[in-house]
Design an enzyme around this catalytic site. Structure first.
Site, PDB file in Angstrom:
ATOM      1  N   LYS A 170     -53.158  28.536  24.827  1.00  0.00           N
ATOM      2  CA  LYS A 170     -52.179  29.577  25.166  1.00  0.00           C
ATOM      3  C   LYS A 170     -51.268  29.129  26.306  1.00  0.00           C
ATOM      4  O   LYS A 170     -50.035  29.293  26.244  1.00  0.00           O
ATOM      5  CB  LYS A 170     -52.919  30.861  25.541  1.00  0.00           C
ATOM      6  CG  LYS A 170     -52.065  31.940  26.182  1.00  0.00           C
ATOM      7  CD  LYS A 170     -50.969  32.460  25.277  1.00  0.00           C
ATOM      8  CE  LYS A 170     -50.226  33.610  25.947  1.00  0.00           C
ATOM      9  NZ  LYS A 170     -49.061  34.060  25.182  1.00  0.00           N
ATOM     10  N   LYS A 239     -46.546  32.486  37.089  1.00  0.00           N
ATOM     11  CA  LYS A 239     -48.009  32.485  37.080  1.00  0.00           C
ATOM     12  C   LYS A 239     -48.549  31.534  36.010  1.00  0.00           C
ATOM     13  O   LYS A 239     -49.453  30.732  36.262  1.00  0.00           O
ATOM     14  CB  LYS A 239     -48.500  33.915  36.858  1.00  0.00           C
ATOM     15  CG  LYS A 239     -50.004  34.088  36.756  1.00  0.00           C
ATOM     16  CD  LYS A 239     -50.507  34.216  35.316  1.00  0.00           C
ATOM     17  CE  LYS A 239     -49.947  35.392  34.563  1.00  0.00           C
ATOM     18  NZ  LYS A 239     -50.533  35.510  33.194  1.00  0.00           N
TER      19      LYS A 239
END
Length: 295
Positions: A170, A239
């Protein structure tokens, strides 16, 4: 199936709603209780605490970052303390490889099952049950959970029996999306300064060389300058780039483009635009070229 769903943000709302539509009994929890109201009207059961959402066979977390997941799982009366032995925690959040490894060990010690199942797709795909699920965990558990993945997505990719492998996949995918955004921004800045219409240019690209969803979706957003409301905020983009860099450092894999992307996101945040969609980093190339000074 008795399911708890924790985290009703842009992505979680659609995912939980589709589980309800598929006939599962879904108990939903969100730190801001108001977000559960619409789902309750669709048939979900609101929970007042994390513990109340962990009374079924499975609990799914879809939260913003490592800190949120850590609080919900390891906090007092959190998932780890409340889920019954043999219960399954599915983490669909985009979290670090290190946290996924920690979750795997903690759930195993508690006699629980842990599966990582992050997803590819924006909020509109979540609402339409068109997500792509990247799942990793014990094969027998993944097989049992297949109906849940089918309810939220159009295809599931089982990648490993080690949950953290799904998180790495991911993160690598989000790194590639951010790379596409940056490249599109640079290319649009180049042709735009020469007077080529950005919308026409993106149509050329997506009709010929680059027909993939990332180019179509983000090319359109960039050309139309549609950065608010954010489908995925720039703060979250930063992030994710930081997490892929941390994973790469652990594996001793240089990612020079990811380092550039980190600085691009930092520049956008320094300009007070962290709330905008992460595709807004594409505007920085035009600003650097002296042809786009707008926010």
């Amino acid at each position: 199936m008795e399911i708890g769903f924790i985290g009703l943000g842009n992505m979680g709302r659609g995912m939980a709603a589709n589980l309800v539509k598929a006939g599962h009994h879904v108990t939903v929890y969100n730190r801001s209780p108001g977000k559960a109201k619409a789902l309750a009207e669709q048939g979900a059961t609101p929970a007042g605490t994390v513990a109340e959402a962990c009374r079924g066979e499975v609990v799914i977390t879809m939260l913003a970052d490592d800190g949120a997941v850590d609080d919900v799982v390891f906090g007092e009366d959190g998932v780890l303390a409340s889920l019954a032995p043999g219960g399954v925690h599915i983490s669909s959040s985009t979290i670090s490889v290190a946290l996924s490894q920690r979750l795997t060990a903690a759930h195993a010690d508690a006699g629980q099952q842990y599966v990582a199942a992050p997803v590819f797709g924006r909020p509109e795909a979540a609402a339409a049950a068109k997500l792509f699920v990247v799942a990793a965990g014990a094969p027998a558990v993944l097989e049992r959970l297949a109906p849940l993945f089918d309810a939220i997505g159009q295809r599931t990719f089982a990648v490993s029996d080690k949950p953290d492998a799904a998180n790495l996949v991911k993160l690598s995918g989000n790194f590639l999306i951010a790379s596409v955004i940056e490249s599109l921004g640079e290319a649009i800045a180049l042709v735009g300064k020469a007077g080529v219409d950005p919308l026409h240019y993106v149509d050329i690209l997506t009709s010929t060389l680059f027909s993939g969803p990332a180019y179509q979706t983000y090319g359109g957003l960039i050309a139309r300058r549609e950065f608010e409301p954010a489908g995925f905020a720039a703060t979250l983009g930063l992030k994710d780039v930081r997490m892929v860099l941390a994973a790469a450092e652990e594996l001793a894999v240089p990612l020079p483009v990811a380092s550039l992307l980190r600085d691009r996101f930092l520049a956008l945040l320094a300009d007070g635009r962290g709330h905008q969609d992460w595709s807004a980093i594409a505007t920085l190339a035009g600003r650097d070229a002296g042809s786009d000074h707008s926010a």
